[in-house]
Design a protein around this motif. Sequence first.
Motif, PDB file in Angstrom:
ATOM      1  N   UNK A   1     -14.099 -63.141   8.843  1.00  0.00           N
ATOM      2  CA  UNK A   1     -13.814 -62.829   7.447  1.00  0.00           C
ATOM      3  C   UNK A   1     -14.081 -61.355   7.163  1.00  0.00           C
ATOM      4  N   UNK A   2     -13.081 -60.657   6.616  1.00  0.00           N
ATOM      5  CA  UNK A   2     -13.210 -59.230   6.303  1.00  0.00           C
ATOM      6  C   UNK A   2     -13.507 -59.035   4.819  1.00  0.00           C
ATOM      7  N   UNK A   3     -14.604 -58.363   4.543  1.00  0.00           N
ATOM      8  CA  UNK A   3     -15.014 -58.070   3.177  1.00  0.00           C
ATOM      9  C   UNK A   3     -13.996 -57.157   2.491  1.00  0.00           C
ATOM     10  N   UNK A   4     -13.546 -56.133   3.191  1.00  0.00           N
ATOM     11  CA  UNK A   4     -12.579 -55.194   2.622  1.00  0.00           C
ATOM     12  C   UNK A   4     -11.254 -55.862   2.278  1.00  0.00           C
ATOM     13  N   UNK A   5     -10.780 -56.727   3.164  1.00  0.00           N
ATOM     14  CA  UNK A   5      -9.543 -57.448   2.877  1.00  0.00           C
ATOM     15  C   UNK A   5      -9.723 -58.335   1.650  1.00  0.00           C
ATOM     16  N   UNK A   6     -10.860 -59.007   1.573  1.00  0.00           N
ATOM     17  CA  UNK A   6     -11.109 -59.887   0.431  1.00  0.00           C
ATOM     18  C   UNK A   6     -11.082 -59.103  -0.876  1.00  0.00           C
ATOM     19  N   UNK A   7     -11.684 -57.925  -0.876  1.00  0.00           N
ATOM     20  CA  UNK A   7     -11.721 -57.130  -2.105  1.00  0.00           C
ATOM     21  C   UNK A   7     -10.330 -56.668  -2.529  1.00  0.00           C
ATOM     22  N   UNK A   8      -9.427 -56.510  -1.550  1.00  0.00           N
ATOM     23  CA  UNK A   8      -8.068 -56.054  -1.857  1.00  0.00           C
ATOM     24  C   UNK A   8      -7.056 -57.198  -1.900  1.00  0.00           C
ATOM     25  N   UNK A   9      -7.535 -58.440  -1.741  1.00  0.00           N
ATOM     26  CA  UNK A   9      -6.644 -59.586  -1.798  1.00  0.00           C
ATOM     27  C   UNK A   9      -5.692 -59.673  -0.617  1.00  0.00           C
ATOM     28  N   UNK A  10      -6.211 -59.422   0.588  1.00  0.00           N
ATOM     29  CA  UNK A  10      -5.382 -59.414   1.792  1.00  0.00           C
ATOM     30  C   UNK A  10      -5.954 -60.342   2.855  1.00  0.00           C
ATOM     31  N   UNK A  11      -5.143 -60.625   3.862  1.00  0.00           N
ATOM     32  CA  UNK A  11      -5.593 -61.295   5.074  1.00  0.00           C
ATOM     33  C   UNK A  11      -4.696 -60.838   6.218  1.00  0.00           C
ATOM     34  N   UNK A  12      -5.171 -61.031   7.473  1.00  0.00           N
ATOM     35  CA  UNK A  12      -4.370 -60.602   8.625  1.00  0.00           C
ATOM     36  C   UNK A  12      -4.697 -61.443   9.849  1.00  0.00           C
ATOM     37  N   UNK A  13      -3.673 -62.089  10.380  1.00  0.00           N
ATOM     38  CA  UNK A  13      -3.805 -62.844  11.621  1.00  0.00           C
ATOM     39  C   UNK A  13      -2.873 -62.327  12.699  1.00  0.00           C
ATOM     40  N   UNK A  14      -2.206 -61.197  12.418  1.00  0.00           N
ATOM     41  CA  UNK A  14      -1.300 -60.599  13.388  1.00  0.00           C
ATOM     42  C   UNK A  14      -1.923 -59.360  14.001  1.00  0.00           C
ATOM     43  N   UNK A  15      -1.065 -58.409  14.313  1.00  0.00           N
ATOM     44  CA  UNK A  15      -1.519 -57.138  14.883  1.00  0.00           C
ATOM     45  C   UNK A  15      -2.276 -56.343  13.817  1.00  0.00           C
ATOM     46  N   UNK A  16      -3.125 -55.431  14.275  1.00  0.00           N
ATOM     47  CA  UNK A  16      -3.837 -54.565  13.335  1.00  0.00           C
ATOM     48  C   UNK A  16      -2.822 -53.858  12.446  1.00  0.00           C
ATOM     49  N   UNK A  17      -3.087 -53.829  11.156  1.00  0.00           N
ATOM     50  CA  UNK A  17      -2.201 -53.154  10.218  1.00  0.00           C
ATOM     51  C   UNK A  17      -1.111 -54.023   9.630  1.00  0.00           C
ATOM     52  N   UNK A  18      -1.085 -55.305   9.966  1.00  0.00           N
ATOM     53  CA  UNK A  18      -0.019 -56.174   9.445  1.00  0.00           C
ATOM     54  C   UNK A  18      -0.563 -57.164   8.417  1.00  0.00           C
ATOM     55  N   UNK A  19      -1.257 -56.628   7.414  1.00  0.00           N
ATOM     56  CA  UNK A  19      -1.879 -57.472   6.398  1.00  0.00           C
ATOM     57  C   UNK A  19      -0.839 -58.155   5.510  1.00  0.00           C
ATOM     58  N   UNK A  20      -1.243 -59.298   4.979  1.00  0.00           N
ATOM     59  CA  UNK A  20      -0.433 -60.024   4.016  1.00  0.00           C
ATOM     60  C   UNK A  20      -1.263 -60.208   2.747  1.00  0.00           C
ATOM     61  N   UNK A  21      -0.594 -60.435   1.636  1.00  0.00           N
ATOM     62  CA  UNK A  21      -1.259 -60.546   0.342  1.00  0.00           C
ATOM     63  C   UNK A  21      -1.612 -61.998   0.024  1.00  0.00           C
ATOM     64  N   UNK A  22      -2.810 -62.184  -0.498  1.00  0.00           N
ATOM     65  CA  UNK A  22      -3.228 -63.492  -1.000  1.00  0.00           C
ATOM     66  C   UNK A  22      -2.516 -63.691  -2.335  1.00  0.00           C
ATOM     67  N   UNK A  23      -1.752 -64.757  -2.447  1.00  0.00           N
ATOM     68  CA  UNK A  23      -0.900 -64.961  -3.617  1.00  0.00           C
ATOM     69  C   UNK A  23      -1.608 -65.654  -4.780  1.00  0.00           C
ATOM     70  N   UNK A  24      -2.519 -66.573  -4.500  1.00  0.00           N
ATOM     71  CA  UNK A  24      -3.119 -67.371  -5.560  1.00  0.00           C
ATOM     72  C   UNK A  24      -4.449 -66.790  -6.017  1.00  0.00           C
TER      73      UNK A  24
END
Length: 129
Positions: A71-94
């Motif tokens: 779990x990434x704290x920075x991603x959580x604060x920006x509403x993101x997640x990533x299960x692919x390559x580094x730099x391929x974040x996706x947005x949390x929609x809900x």
Amino acid sequence: MNQTAVYRPGVCNIGPAEIRKRRMSGWVGLAVAVGFLILAFALGWAAPWRLLVALPVFLSAQGFLQAAFHFCVGFASRGLYNFGALGSEETVQEAEFHRQDLRKALLITVLAFAIAAAVSVVAYLIPIG
């Protein structure tokens, strides 16, 4: 496939590449903290200066905790997640998912702060011979 290889709100927001990155930051922070303490004790720095070890310990603890929790704290604060390559974040929609992520991020940050505080107090209390 690893059970945690999918986004789960408040549980898991990073995949293997991001986990490796967080673990590496934990090791780097730990190396800096150990180096700092070796220098501080070798040069006989006054106890208050040794409290500064809290900074690299916090970074180390946060890196290791993020890797352990997947779990990434920075991603959580920006509403993101990533299960692919580094730099391929996706947005949390809900919005509720984002709130769950923020709660988990707060938990990780509080744990890292507690670890940093404990280590720095121990470094402060160790007498220099």
